[in-house]
Design a protein around this motif. Structure first.
Motif: not given
Length: 282
Positions: A52-53, A59-63, A201-208, A252-255
């Protein structure tokens, strides 16, 4: 009264602040308890979560593929489609499911190696693409061809190496399976080192969360080199760690895409805008 109300307020604030941790621990404990009743149920629920994840990330990345300025995230998002699909087949092929007759336990382990191999290779390659343009349709075509060839090597050509040997008293992992897991771990850790070099090149939260994903995945793979039976404790721990790793990947990717789409999709554009404003002030 003031002291009592103050204590209640602090307790409520703590509960709200750490609610994710409490819910996560509760979910893992509940999932563990299902394994006491039926390991197949536990395994099915664990895999459904990761599938599911993976699907939501794709779907988030593709759209949003036309909006991404970070090829790392786009490549990872596309890879999740194939990781999720192979995980679904792996779940159906698991010992005791009875879907694929005549293959034995070896089939599900082979599919696991392919699934984690694709994921490890993606984490290894993705940092090398940061700062470059990425054609989503070309990436989709490459992953499709690679996935089909790997699946054909099992179901049609029957040339994929044996990963598990069934025995009367249980079973054992083959040397190929163990070496494959360590190769996957090496790819993940190398990918983490490359990601550290590209962290600007990444948001600190995404990188973490990406780093946490890779680390927990690597630890999980260690446990998947140790089990003898697909129902034993080390296998269970490996799946629990895999769930945690995909939770981090979800954060990192959806939320983040829902809460802070600007920081996820337009990181480079935001940095350029800030640099321009600083230059104008000067």
């Amino acid at each position: 009264r003031r002291i009592v109300f103050s204590m209640i307020d602090r307790i409520c604030s703590a509960l709200i602040k750490y609610s994710r941790i409490y819910l996560g621990v509760f979910g893992l404990v509940a999932l563990y308890l299902t394994s006491l009743h039926s390991y197949l149920l536990f395994h099915g629920l664990a895999e459904i979560f990761t599938i599911a994840v993976a699907a939501s990330i794709f779907f988030v990345a593709w759209n949003a593929r036309q909006l991404y300025d970070n090829p790392y995230l786009l490549l990872l998002g596309i890879a999740c489609l194939f990781v999720g699909c192979i995980s679904a087949v792996h779940t159906l092929a698991y010992k005791g499911m009875g879907v694929f007759q005549g293959y034995g336990t070896n089939l599900s382990i082979q599919l696991w190696v392919i699934d984690r191999g694709l994921l490890g290779a993606t984490f290894l390659i993705a940092p090398l693409l940061v700062g470059k343009k990425l054609r989503a349709d070309l990436v989709m075509a490459i992953y499709t061809i690679v996935a089909i060839m790997l699946l054909d090597s099992i179901f049609i050509w029957n040339i994929f190496p044996v990963c598990y040997i069934d025995k009367q008293d249980g079973g054992s992992l083959t040397l190929f399976k163990i070496i494959s897991e360590y190769v996957i771990i090496a790819m993940l850790l190398t990918g983490l080192l490359l990601l550290l070099k590209k962290r600007a090149g990444f948001d600190p939260k995404v990188f973490k969360y990406l780093a946490a994903t890779i680390i927990t995945l690597a630890i999980a793979e260690i446990f998947f080199t140790l089990y003898e039976s697909v129902y034993d404790t080390t296998n269970l721990i490996g799946h629990l760690l895999a769930i945690i790793s995909f939770y981090f990947l979800y954060r990192a990717m959806v939320e983040t895409a829902l809460e802070k789409p600007y920081s996820l999709l337009f990181r480079e554009l935001k940095q350029r805008e800030e640099e321009l404003r600083a230059a104008q002030k000067m």
